[in-house]
Design a protein around this motif. Sequence first.
Motif, mmCIF file in Angstrom:
data_model
loop_
_atom_site.group_PDB
_atom_site.id
_atom_site.type_symbol
_atom_site.label_atom_id
_atom_site.label_comp_id
_atom_site.label_asym_id
_atom_site.label_seq_id
_atom_site.Cartn_x
_atom_site.Cartn_y
_atom_site.Cartn_z
ATOM 1 N N ALA A 90 42.284 37.807 38.674
ATOM 2 C CA ALA A 90 42.442 37.396 40.056
ATOM 3 C C ALA A 90 43.790 36.717 40.220
ATOM 4 C CB ALA A 90 41.333 36.447 40.435
ATOM 5 N N ASP A 91 44.450 36.964 41.331
ATOM 6 C CA ASP A 91 45.783 36.395 41.502
ATOM 7 C C ASP A 91 45.683 34.979 42.029
ATOM 8 O OD1 ASP A 91 46.586 38.055 44.652
ATOM 9 O OD2 ASP A 91 45.193 36.484 44.179
ATOM 10 N N SER A 92 46.825 34.432 42.459
ATOM 11 C CA SER A 92 46.849 33.039 42.873
ATOM 12 C C SER A 92 45.976 32.782 44.081
ATOM 13 C CB SER A 92 48.290 32.611 43.167
ATOM 14 O OG SER A 92 48.846 33.430 44.175
ATOM 15 N N ALA A 93 45.706 33.793 44.882
ATOM 16 C CA ALA A 93 44.828 33.620 46.029
ATOM 17 C C ALA A 93 43.428 34.131 45.729
ATOM 18 C CB ALA A 93 45.397 34.360 47.235
ATOM 19 N N GLY A 94 43.199 34.624 44.515
ATOM 20 C CA GLY A 94 41.871 35.051 44.109
ATOM 21 C C GLY A 94 41.509 36.468 44.483
ATOM 22 N N VAL A 95 42.425 37.228 45.104
ATOM 23 C CA VAL A 95 42.090 38.580 45.533
ATOM 24 C C VAL A 95 43.174 39.560 45.099
ATOM 25 C CG1 VAL A 95 40.746 37.799 47.524
ATOM 26 C CG2 VAL A 95 43.191 38.261 47.786
ATOM 27 N N LEU A 96 42.802 40.847 45.090
ATOM 28 C CA LEU A 96 43.749 41.913 44.762
ATOM 29 C C LEU A 96 44.596 42.233 45.991
ATOM 30 C CD1 LEU A 96 41.216 44.170 42.845
ATOM 31 C CD2 LEU A 96 42.972 42.705 41.842
ATOM 32 N N ARG A 97 45.876 42.531 45.752
ATOM 33 C CA ARG A 97 46.811 42.733 46.859
ATOM 34 C C ARG A 97 47.679 43.968 46.624
ATOM 35 N NH1 ARG A 97 47.154 38.445 50.285
ATOM 36 N NH2 ARG A 97 46.067 36.553 49.648
ATOM 37 N N PRO A 98 48.329 44.470 47.688
ATOM 38 C CA PRO A 98 49.226 45.615 47.527
ATOM 39 C C PRO A 98 50.262 45.385 46.432
ATOM 40 C CG PRO A 98 48.844 45.209 49.850
ATOM 41 C CD PRO A 98 48.195 44.069 49.107
ATOM 42 N N ASN A 99 50.533 46.472 45.701
ATOM 43 C CA ASN A 99 51.494 46.511 44.595
ATOM 44 C C ASN A 99 50.975 45.898 43.299
ATOM 45 O OD1 ASN A 99 53.535 47.863 46.096
ATOM 46 N ND2 ASN A 99 54.109 45.913 47.045
ATOM 47 N N ASP A 100 49.725 45.411 43.271
ATOM 48 C CA ASP A 100 49.110 45.065 41.989
ATOM 49 C C ASP A 100 48.885 46.359 41.206
ATOM 50 O OD1 ASP A 100 49.014 42.357 42.421
ATOM 51 O OD2 ASP A 100 46.912 42.308 43.025
ATOM 52 N N GLU A 101 49.191 46.332 39.911
ATOM 53 C CA GLU A 101 48.998 47.512 39.058
ATOM 54 C C GLU A 101 47.676 47.370 38.312
ATOM 55 O OE1 GLU A 101 51.309 49.326 35.255
ATOM 56 O OE2 GLU A 101 52.534 48.988 37.051
ATOM 57 N N VAL A 107 43.428 52.562 46.380
ATOM 58 C CA VAL A 107 43.833 53.122 45.093
ATOM 59 C C VAL A 107 43.254 54.528 44.972
ATOM 60 C CG1 VAL A 107 44.086 50.941 43.850
ATOM 61 C CG2 VAL A 107 41.842 52.024 43.966
ATOM 62 N N MET A 108 43.906 55.371 44.184
ATOM 63 C CA MET A 108 43.434 56.733 43.946
ATOM 64 C C MET A 108 42.772 56.774 42.572
ATOM 65 S SD MET A 108 43.203 59.811 45.197
ATOM 66 C CE MET A 108 44.467 59.903 46.471
ATOM 67 N N LEU A 109 41.471 57.165 42.539
ATOM 68 C CA LEU A 109 40.708 57.161 41.298
ATOM 69 C C LEU A 109 40.123 58.545 41.019
ATOM 70 C CD1 LEU A 109 38.781 53.781 41.731
ATOM 71 C CD2 LEU A 109 40.866 54.201 40.413
ATOM 72 N N PRO A 110 39.978 58.923 39.738
ATOM 73 C CA PRO A 110 39.408 60.226 39.386
ATOM 74 C C PRO A 110 38.019 60.418 40.001
ATOM 75 C CG PRO A 110 40.356 59.171 37.454
ATOM 76 C CD PRO A 110 40.385 58.151 38.545
ATOM 77 N N LEU A 111 37.779 61.613 40.539
ATOM 78 C CA LEU A 111 36.527 62.024 41.178
ATOM 79 C C LEU A 111 36.299 61.349 42.532
ATOM 80 C CD1 LEU A 111 34.018 62.052 38.154
ATOM 81 C CD2 LEU A 111 35.318 63.964 39.090
ATOM 82 N N LEU A 112 36.655 60.080 42.653
ATOM 83 C CA LEU A 112 36.350 59.333 43.874
ATOM 84 C C LEU A 112 37.402 59.519 44.960
ATOM 85 C CD1 LEU A 112 35.126 55.934 42.360
ATOM 86 C CD2 LEU A 112 33.745 57.898 43.067
ATOM 87 N N GLY A 113 38.633 59.810 44.562
ATOM 88 C CA GLY A 113 39.705 59.861 45.549
ATOM 89 C C GLY A 113 40.143 58.457 45.923
ATOM 90 N N GLN A 114 40.431 58.230 47.200
ATOM 91 C CA GLN A 114 40.908 56.922 47.640
ATOM 92 C C GLN A 114 39.754 55.938 47.813
ATOM 93 O OE1 GLN A 114 43.465 57.452 51.138
ATOM 94 N NE2 GLN A 114 45.217 57.139 49.794
ATOM 95 N N VAL A 115 39.945 54.746 47.253
ATOM 96 C CA VAL A 115 38.950 53.674 47.350
ATOM 97 C C VAL A 115 39.680 52.399 47.758
ATOM 98 C CG1 VAL A 115 37.237 52.293 46.118
ATOM 99 C CG2 VAL A 115 37.511 54.723 45.570
ATOM 100 N N LYS A 116 39.137 51.683 48.722
ATOM 101 C CA LYS A 116 39.771 50.443 49.184
ATOM 102 C C LYS A 116 39.275 49.264 48.351
ATOM 103 C CE LYS A 116 40.559 47.554 53.290
ATOM 104 N NZ LYS A 116 42.029 47.553 53.128
ATOM 105 N N ILE A 117 40.204 48.589 47.663
ATOM 106 C CA ILE A 117 39.849 47.395 46.897
ATOM 107 C C ILE A 117 40.746 46.209 47.249
ATOM 108 C CG2 ILE A 117 38.912 48.724 44.968
ATOM 109 C CD1 ILE A 117 41.489 48.113 43.430
ATOM 110 N N GLY A 118 41.775 46.437 48.062
ATOM 111 C CA GLY A 118 42.647 45.343 48.476
ATOM 112 C C GLY A 118 41.866 44.289 49.242
ATOM 113 N N GLY A 119 42.131 43.026 48.949
ATOM 114 C CA GLY A 119 41.413 41.933 49.591
ATOM 115 C C GLY A 119 40.146 41.531 48.867
ATOM 116 N N MET A 120 39.734 42.308 47.849
ATOM 117 C CA MET A 120 38.549 41.974 47.061
ATOM 118 C C MET A 120 38.953 41.180 45.824
ATOM 119 S SD MET A 120 36.398 45.544 46.972
ATOM 120 C CE MET A 120 35.837 46.373 48.459
ATOM 121 N N THR A 121 37.998 40.433 45.271
ATOM 122 C CA THR A 121 38.213 39.855 43.951
ATOM 123 C C THR A 121 38.064 40.966 42.921
ATOM 124 O OG1 THR A 121 35.878 39.326 43.575
ATOM 125 C CG2 THR A 121 37.218 37.668 44.724
#
Length: 233
Positions: free
Chosen positions: A66-77, A100-114
């Motif tokens: 988790a980053d300094s704000a506790g959530v994932l953000r754009p440009n995190d690898e 993010v683009m993931l195998p089988l799933l395609g695009q999945v939104k995880i930005g803003g999540m822990t």
Amino acid sequence: MYYRFSRPGFAGLRLSMCLLSIFVSGFCAGTNSQEISAPAMPSATAAGTNHPVPPVLTQSGDVNGADSAGVLRPNDEILMTVYQEDDLKSKTIIDVDGMVMLPLLGQVKIGGMTLGQATAQIQQLYNRDYLVNPQVNLIVEKFAARRFAVLGQVQKPGSFDFPQNEPVNLLEAIAISGGYTRLGAPAKVSVRRVENGSPKIYRLDADAIAKDQKKKPFEILPNDIITVGERTF
């Protein structure tokens, strides 16, 4: 005085002694028999497979990232692995929309999540359509640059990077900028922050925050602008 045993009585005694001897011999033979151990139980396996049940992967909440704000953000690898599914291993970067683009799933939104929330989300999607009880592990391999600015009456005004994987509170941010100047007014500090697309200004007394040890420090978030006002005489 002497007693005489009659012949029939003596024969009966000998018969009783023989029976007792046979009983004792049988009992001793029984105690020398070998014990039969129960057969070993087979190790637990995943339902319908020959693979052992995978270990529960915990989120070291946490901190594999988790980053300094506790959530994932754009440009995190992000690096994703799935237990015993090597072909699903994926390294990706969160885009500006939090996707993010993931195998089988395609695009999945995880930005803003822990990290834990994102892991549960991806695990649920794989479990729904593709895998049985998938064990997903996410790691932030590289954090996007996180910066905040400190302006006004401080020794070194400017823009600063967050220490990787660590939060920064108001007092720490002021210290990073070199501390107050002679004209700096700790009671006149403001923090400008964008929330839900709209700017918001927090007016704070840094001196009171420093003196109150029981009060939770004011946490600085990426892109915050801190301004230290000038003392009036």
